[in-house]
Enzyme design. Structure first.
Site, PDB file in Angstrom:
ATOM      1  N   HIS A  61       0.815  -1.223   0.000  1.00 49.55           N
ATOM      2  CA  HIS A  61       0.000   0.000   0.000  1.00 49.55           C
ATOM      3  C   HIS A  61       0.839   1.259   0.000  1.00 49.55           C
ATOM      4  CE1 HIS A  61       0.332  -0.477   4.432  1.00 49.55           C
ATOM      5  NE2 HIS A  61       0.187   0.827   4.457  1.00 49.55           N
ATOM      6  N   ASP A 117       0.813  -7.615   0.935  1.00 49.24           N
ATOM      7  CA  ASP A 117       1.080  -6.185   1.106  1.00 49.24           C
ATOM      8  C   ASP A 117       2.579  -5.882   1.036  1.00 49.24           C
ATOM      9  OD1 ASP A 117       0.731  -3.529   1.557  1.00 49.24           O
ATOM     10  OD2 ASP A 117       0.035  -3.717   3.629  1.00 49.24           O
ATOM     11  N   SER A 209       4.481   1.516   8.044  1.00 55.36           N
ATOM     12  CA  SER A 209       4.202   0.522   7.010  1.00 55.36           C
ATOM     13  C   SER A 209       5.378   0.296   6.093  1.00 55.36           C
ATOM     14  CB  SER A 209       3.010   0.958   6.162  1.00 55.36           C
ATOM     15  OG  SER A 209       1.847   0.635   6.851  1.00 55.36           O
TER      16      SER A 209
HETATM   17  N1  ARG Z   1      -0.876   0.950   7.658  1.00 56.06           N
HETATM   18  C1  ARG Z   1       0.032   1.627   8.519  1.00 56.06           C
HETATM   19  C2  ARG Z   1       1.022   2.409   7.657  1.00 56.06           C
HETATM   20  O1  ARG Z   1       0.721   2.652   6.521  1.00 56.06           O
HETATM   21  C3  ARG Z   1       0.701   0.684   9.482  1.00 56.06           C
HETATM   22  C4  ARG Z   1      -0.196   0.388  10.617  1.00 56.06           C
HETATM   23  C5  ARG Z   1       0.355  -0.646  11.532  1.00 56.06           C
HETATM   24  N2  ARG Z   1      -0.541  -0.733  12.630  1.00 56.06           N
HETATM   25  C6  ARG Z   1      -0.378  -1.550  13.693  1.00 56.06           C
HETATM   26  N3  ARG Z   1      -1.230  -1.503  14.668  1.00 56.06           N
HETATM   27  N4  ARG Z   1       0.638  -2.366  13.755  1.00 56.06           N
HETATM   28  O2  ARG Z   1       2.000   2.930   8.123  1.00 56.06           O
END
Ligand code: ARG
Length: 416
Positions: A61, A117, A209
């Protein structure tokens, strides 16, 4: 909040998210040189890892333009949209190596499911920074449930919260797939792996992420076993973080197919164990160094040196006739050594238990002692006829902080 493809696109269109890890600590410059700061289109911040001289790995993403659009073929951001800096702990990239992306590779399955991902960014020139490879075959124990991993990232320090001004790190244990599946209906064991504590508190968060879930082997070497993907909030009790399951077949094969040099395989026969394990039942961390596989020839094999923390347990598996465990203590200490065989060997030896010998030691003052768990002569003879039997030596040592030092010496079972 879930942070999958949809959230990624929303963030990309909104302002730059605050810049790390929940419950973490600041990373000193140079500790994890392969961790990279990844900016897409000058705004959306992610984290990544240099996994080979010419490859940076981040989240699907973070690399996909079509996040959330429901199109099963991900469209990547153009290479010039990526600003990648390796080896910096600064969100502005100070002190790091700037890298230029030439090609963006996203698994075709990404977006069709919540998994896959991952994005591979191919660089236009090899980086000078030392990479950290993805764990390949033979390193499976490094990401089994309970293995204690390190997460690192430039993300927020609470869900929807504030920027950390320096790269953060925290340790989280790998959570069993069924427990993660219970926390997330979106969980897919083929391409996702979870990490966290039942009580929460330490987790990755928005902006982390694509950053690494780093395993440390008993010899201190690090391997990438996951990449931060999503979570429901950050650090909530009972809600682990979800990571791309990079070291397992599905994504491991994707990395291998595109960047074979980014995957490290263990040498055949080597037994690799994680440097630290976490037991959720006792909340105890177990420290142990890896076994040195015994060579195929020779009668006396110097084993390996294992420095143990106090009240910790180590475990080594190798082929031996017996062991000498040397315990060096700087104050009073005690130790218990248990020698076991594997279940198959126990059966073949007609044993009811896998324990073949035990020995104890108790010192009332500083000094060194040698402990020898002895095999009965009958058993020893039977074992010599079974040269492939594997022993596990377990040494549990107690004493004041810093007191014991344990040296385990292995003797080969048969001279061949
Ligand atoms: N989707 C988030 C990002 O783009 C990462 C989130 C991770 N969350 C978690 N509770 N480990 O940075």
């Amino acid at each position: 909040m879930l942070c999958g493809g949809a959230a990624a696109l929303a963030l990309a269109l909104a302002a730059a998210p605050a810049h790390a890890v929940v419950g973490g600590t600041a990373v000193p410059q140079g500790k994890y040189p392969s961790v990279a700061h990844v900016v897409i289109g000058g705004t959306f911040a992610c984290t990544g890892t240099l996994v080979a001289p010419s490859w940076v790995l981040t989240a699907g993403h973070c690399g996909s333009l079509t996040g959330g659009a429901g199109i099963a073929t991900p469209l990547a951001f153009p290479p010039p949209a990526f600003g990648v800096t390796a080896g910096t702990v600064d969100p502005q990239g100070a002190g790091g190596e700037r890298l230029t992306v030439e090609r963006v590779v996203i698994p075709p399955q990404y977006l069709a499911t919540s998994g896959f991902d991952t994005t591979l960014l191919q660089l236009s020139a090899p980086a000078r920074t030392a990479p950290t490879p993805v764990a390949g075959t033979g390193f499976e124990a490094l990401w089994r449930p309970g293995a204690l991993e390190t997460v690192a990232g430039f993300g927020t320090t609470s869900s929807g919260g504030e920027a950390a001004s320096v790269l953060q790190e925290a340790k989280v244990p790998v959570v069993a797939d069924d427990a993660c599946g219970a926390a997330y209906s979106s969980f897919e064991a083929a391409t996702q792996l979870c990490g966290g504590y039942a009580e929460g508190g330490r987790d990755t968060c928005q902006g982390d992420s694509g950053g690494p879930l780093l395993a440390t082997a008993g010899d201190g070497r690090r391997y990438v076993v996951g990449a931060t993907s999503y979570g429901d909030g950050c650090g909530r009790p009972g809600v682990p973080g979800v990571y791309a399951r990079l070291a397992d077949r599905t994504l491991g094969d994707f990395v291998r197919a595109n960047a074979p040099e980014a995957v490290a395989d263990a040498s055949p026969g080597a037994v690799t164990t994680p440097a630290e394990r976490y037991d959720p039942a006792t909340k105890q961390v177990t420290v142990g160094s890896p076994p040195t596989p015994a060579p195929a020839t020779g009668t006396t094999t110097p084993g390996f040196t294992s420095s143990l923390a106090v009240d910790r347990t180590t475990r080594h598996t190798f082929r031996v006739r017996g062991v000498r465990v040397r315990v060096r203590c700087s104050a009073a200490c005690s130790a218990k050594i248990v020698l076991r065989v594997d279940g198959v060997s126990a059966k073949r030896l007609g044993l009811r238990s896998t324990t073949v010998a035990t020995a104890g030691l108790s010192r009332s003052s500083a000094g060194r002692s040698t402990v020898r768990p002895r095999l009965g002569s009958k058993l020893a003879a039977a074992m010599r006829a079974l040269p492939r039997a594997r022993f596990t030596v377990r040494a549990a040592v107690r004493g004041p902080a810093g007191a014991p030092r344990v040296v385990v010496r292995a003797v080969q079972l048969a001279g061949r």
